[in-house]
Design a protein around this motif. Structure first.
Motif, short mmCIF file in Angstrom:
data_model
loop_
_atom_site.label_atom_id
_atom_site.label_comp_id
_atom_site.label_asym_id
_atom_site.label_seq_id
_atom_site.Cartn_x
_atom_site.Cartn_y
_atom_site.Cartn_z
N MET A 74 1.53 -9.33 4.65
CA MET A 74 1.31 -7.89 4.65
C MET A 74 2.55 -7.15 5.15
N ILE A 75 3.12 -7.63 6.22
CA ILE A 75 4.32 -6.99 6.76
C ILE A 75 5.46 -7.06 5.74
N LYS A 76 5.64 -8.22 5.12
CA LYS A 76 6.71 -8.39 4.13
C LYS A 76 6.48 -7.48 2.92
N THR A 77 5.25 -7.37 2.49
CA THR A 77 4.93 -6.51 1.35
C THR A 77 5.23 -5.05 1.67
N MET A 78 4.79 -4.59 2.83
CA MET A 78 5.06 -3.21 3.22
C MET A 78 6.56 -2.94 3.37
N ARG A 80 8.94 -4.35 1.71
CA ARG A 80 9.49 -4.26 0.35
C ARG A 80 9.16 -2.90 -0.28
N ILE A 81 7.94 -2.43 -0.09
CA ILE A 81 7.55 -1.13 -0.65
C ILE A 81 8.41 -0.03 -0.05
N PHE A 82 8.58 -0.02 1.26
CA PHE A 82 9.37 1.02 1.91
C PHE A 82 10.84 0.95 1.53
N ARG A 83 11.37 -0.25 1.36
CA ARG A 83 12.77 -0.38 0.93
C ARG A 83 12.96 0.21 -0.47
N VAL A 84 12.06 -0.06 -1.38
CA VAL A 84 12.15 0.47 -2.73
C VAL A 84 12.04 1.99 -2.70
N LEU A 85 11.08 2.52 -1.94
CA LEU A 85 10.92 3.97 -1.86
C LEU A 85 12.14 4.64 -1.22
N ALA A 86 12.81 3.94 -0.33
CA ALA A 86 14.00 4.49 0.32
C ALA A 86 15.25 4.29 -0.53
#
Length: 89
Positions: A74-78, A80-86
């Motif tokens: 879950m931490i790794k997935t979140m 990755r999502i935040f890195r892409v959005l940033a």
């Protein structure tokens, strides 16, 4: 070896208003969460949030597996999502 509760479902409560069934808690809550996400996704025009659900495996062994609730998935997935959005994939 695997064990499973083989008792039939039953109605309980003073007026038999509740359903008691083996494995219903996990299956039903997973279904309700997924159904809500699907229904919500039909109108995302003004949505400003990330909508997601987490359905973990291996609850029966204490969630210690690679994909269980106690895993880093879950931490790794979140992250990755935040890195892409940033903009930093």
């Amino acid at each position: 070896m695997c064990f499973a509760d083989c008792q039939p479902s039953s109605l309980v409560g003073v007026n038999e208003e509740f359903l008691a069934a083996p494995r219903l808690d996990n299956l039903f809550s997973s279904y309700a969460a997924l159904r809500s996400l699907v229904d919500h996704s039909k109108n995302l025009d003004n949505d400003q949030f990330i909508n997601l659900i987490c359905l973990f495996d291996h609850e029966e062994i204490g969630s210690k597996s690679a994909q269980g609730a106690d895993s880093p998935i879950m931490i790794k997935t979140m992250e990755r999502i935040f890195r892409v959005l940033a903009g930093n994939p």
